[in-house]
Design a protein around this motif. Structure first.
Motif, PDB file in Angstrom:
ATOM      1  N   CYS B 114       0.844  -1.209   0.000  1.00 55.71           N
ATOM      2  CA  CYS B 114       0.000   0.000   0.000  1.00 55.71           C
ATOM      3  C   CYS B 114       0.871   1.248   0.000  1.00 55.71           C
ATOM      4  N   SER B 115       0.464   2.232  -0.785  1.00 53.48           N
ATOM      5  CA  SER B 115       1.264   3.455  -0.928  1.00 53.48           C
ATOM      6  C   SER B 115       1.281   4.293   0.342  1.00 53.48           C
ATOM      7  N   PHE B 116       0.374   4.040   1.305  1.00 57.03           N
ATOM      8  CA  PHE B 116       0.488   4.753   2.587  1.00 57.03           C
ATOM      9  C   PHE B 116       1.863   4.507   3.216  1.00 57.03           C
ATOM     10  N   ALA B 172       8.729  13.842  -5.277  1.00 55.84           N
ATOM     11  CA  ALA B 172       7.723  12.819  -4.940  1.00 55.84           C
ATOM     12  C   ALA B 172       7.947  11.553  -5.761  1.00 55.84           C
ATOM     13  N   VAL B 173       8.303  11.741  -7.044  1.00 51.66           N
ATOM     14  CA  VAL B 173       8.563  10.577  -7.908  1.00 51.66           C
ATOM     15  C   VAL B 173       9.782   9.818  -7.392  1.00 51.66           C
ATOM     16  N   GLU B 174      10.826  10.572  -7.076  1.00 48.76           N
ATOM     17  CA  GLU B 174      12.067   9.930  -6.647  1.00 48.76           C
ATOM     18  C   GLU B 174      11.903   9.206  -5.316  1.00 48.76           C
ATOM     19  N   VAL B 175      11.266   9.881  -4.363  1.00 42.74           N
ATOM     20  CA  VAL B 175      11.136   9.286  -3.029  1.00 42.74           C
ATOM     21  C   VAL B 175      10.254   8.043  -3.073  1.00 42.74           C
ATOM     22  N   SER B 176       9.100   8.130  -3.723  1.00 40.31           N
ATOM     23  CA  SER B 176       8.220   6.952  -3.767  1.00 40.31           C
ATOM     24  C   SER B 176       8.848   5.841  -4.599  1.00 40.31           C
ATOM     25  N   GLY B 177       9.657   6.226  -5.578  1.00 34.77           N
ATOM     26  CA  GLY B 177      10.337   5.231  -6.405  1.00 34.77           C
ATOM     27  C   GLY B 177      11.293   4.346  -5.626  1.00 34.77           C
ATOM     28  N   ARG B 178      11.656   4.787  -4.427  1.00 36.73           N
ATOM     29  CA  ARG B 178      12.539   3.962  -3.594  1.00 36.73           C
ATOM     30  C   ARG B 178      11.787   2.824  -2.909  1.00 36.73           C
ATOM     31  N   VAL B 182       5.871  -1.363  -2.627  1.00 36.97           N
ATOM     32  CA  VAL B 182       4.598  -0.770  -2.206  1.00 36.97           C
ATOM     33  C   VAL B 182       4.167   0.276  -3.238  1.00 36.97           C
ATOM     34  N   HIS B 183       4.254  -0.130  -4.510  1.00 35.96           N
ATOM     35  CA  HIS B 183       3.787   0.599  -5.692  1.00 35.96           C
ATOM     36  C   HIS B 183       4.825   1.510  -6.332  1.00 35.96           C
ATOM     37  N   ASP B 254      10.823   0.947   6.291  1.00 35.26           N
ATOM     38  CA  ASP B 254      12.197   0.938   5.777  1.00 35.26           C
ATOM     39  C   ASP B 254      12.562  -0.414   5.162  1.00 35.26           C
ATOM     40  N   ASP B 255      11.878  -1.478   5.603  1.00 36.03           N
ATOM     41  CA  ASP B 255      12.182  -2.800   5.050  1.00 36.03           C
ATOM     42  C   ASP B 255      11.812  -2.890   3.571  1.00 36.03           C
ATOM     43  N   TYR B 256      10.984  -1.954   3.104  1.00 35.52           N
ATOM     44  CA  TYR B 256      10.591  -1.982   1.693  1.00 35.52           C
ATOM     45  C   TYR B 256      11.250  -0.869   0.883  1.00 35.52           C
ATOM     46  N   ARG B 257      12.209  -0.210   1.522  1.00 32.89           N
ATOM     47  CA  ARG B 257      12.940   0.833   0.809  1.00 32.89           C
ATOM     48  C   ARG B 257      14.180   0.223   0.172  1.00 32.89           C
ATOM     49  N   VAL B 258      14.440   0.564  -1.076  1.00 33.56           N
ATOM     50  CA  VAL B 258      15.691   0.173  -1.709  1.00 33.56           C
ATOM     51  C   VAL B 258      16.551   1.411  -1.812  1.00 33.56           C
ATOM     52  N   THR B 259      17.849   1.210  -1.864  1.00 36.11           N
ATOM     53  CA  THR B 259      18.732   2.388  -1.872  1.00 36.11           C
ATOM     54  C   THR B 259      19.691   2.321  -3.045  1.00 36.11           C
TER      55      THR B 259
END
Lengths: 259, 259
Positions: B114-116, B172-178, B182-183, B254-259
């Motif tokens: 979920c994007s939340f 917003a594109v860059e941050v959510s793209g990480r 979750v979409h 953070d577990d779903y964030r890629v860097t």
């Protein structure tokens, strides 16, 4: 005869005619895939197993029950691979050149990414491929790393091994890492014993390959992993490719590269 | 009462006690998920549908038939979401506070990203969230973009929309793209009509949200997409969350964030 220059359709015609040969180095620039076909009642478990083990089991395509071609593979899955392995009750019972008579109407074919897909990129980056130099199939090993299981499917991670000169290890990791849908970067670099591989000279699948002085063994998650799960789980009936004898797809390897 | 500071267990206790509220802004730092539970005979199709539409349907976890908790969700899936939607024959027939009596023994629960989950990261990057400012649920829309279908499941891509000040669109594109699980990044930036959204003030799910002057609408693939497919495909029986009223998981965002 430069097999690297063949088109997927040309290669498949040769395999259909009976040539049984590992496909490393064939059809440079085209994606190769592992085949695992299971009875429809097991298809959910297999798809879930693949989902839970994405490094080893990246699903590229799935066919309908009984289908022998898919969106990405326009040949005949029953005849157009260079070799097949038939399983009954989890036991490999025959290696075959074609499986037309064995392709039950309830079989669901899965095509799983294969690390041969990024070998062209490794060569282009100057990383030698010892199995090609030595005219052998790539060696594959069962590890002591368990896969994430499902209710009825479990088994060990299987890896392919490529010896890489120490000064090129970083390059090999980086280049293969650009292809996450076909296993990506190695799961292990160095000491085979750390992942339960006790003798490099005795692979569980494929051929042994000699390390040159200064080579380090690199291990990539391998699409034979579902076949190891079929065996470990005693699955009633399944058809896989003969390890190293892959399906050549109608998709460019660049389509699986991320930048 | 700062709902952002609640733990997942604390939030679930409130939902279990009957609070029906959208979960945007709740439990900052924790992953939220869409619920879709389908009868076991449909579970393969749903998993394949998710696999073929990974942007909209990133599967985070799957339960066994009849289970009401999963590895990532240690609460009770039948009571611990703030709202549920029950489907029969593809029709939404009831919105409910709990579904203990409706949780058939053959239901297989899927938890979809979920994007939340990345909204905390957007706020931290200075991107305002208009739906939170306005105390509303996020608006969601059926698009004219068809999903990749399976034999019996098809339907439109559903998107969530957040208005973003023009100078922050790139951020917003860059941050959510990480957060690809979750979409990830938006599927569309700008003109709603380009994806078949004809009236931003009339979302198909959730609440309308006002754009401020200079805001651009950004559209993210949405985990309500499986519910739209349930409807479009006339599925016999299914239980989803009430859109915007999510399952709060025991996993950090953070577990779903890629860097």
């Amino acid at each position: 005869m430069d097999v690297a220059a063949l088109s997927p359709a040309q290669a498949r015609a040769r395999f259909r005619a009976g040539e049984r040969v590992p496909t490393a180095g064939w059809c440079r620039g085209w994606t190769q895939a592992n085949l695992i076909a299971v009875p429809a009642p097991l298809r959910y478990e297999l798809l879930l197993f693949a989902h839970r083990n994405p490094r080893a089991c990246p699903v590229l395509d799935v066919g309908e029950p009984g289908a022998w071609s898919t969106t990405l593979f326009r040949g005949d899955l029953r005849t157009d691979l260079p070799g097949y392995r038939l399983y009954r009750g989890g036991e490999p019972v025959a290696d075959l050149d074609e499986v037309t008579g064995q392709w039950r109407a309830d079989l669901v074919p899965f095509l799983i990414g294969c690390s041969f897909t990024f070998e062209g990129a490794l060569l282009a980056a100057g990383v030698p491929l010892r199995h090609l130099e030595q005219g052998r199939n790539v060696p594959m090993y069962r590890t002591n790393v368990p896969c994430e299981s499902t209710a009825s499917l479990s088994g060990p991670l299987v890896v392919s091994m490529r010896p890489v000169p120490e000064e090129l290890v970083s390059t090999a990791v980086e280049v293969s890492g650009r292809y996450p849908r076909v296993h990506g970067a190695p799961v292990h670099v160095g000491d085979p014993a750390a992942i339960g591989v006790l003798d490099l000279d005795r692979p569980d699948f494929g051929d042994p390959v000699e390390l040159r002085p200064g080579d380090v063994p690199l291990f990539w998650a391998c699409g034979v992993t579902p076949q190891a799960a079929i065996m470990a789980s005693g699955v009633e009936y399944a058809i896989g490719h003969l390890p190293g004898h892959m399906a050549v797809l109608d998709v460019r390897d660049d389509d699986y590269r991320v930048t």
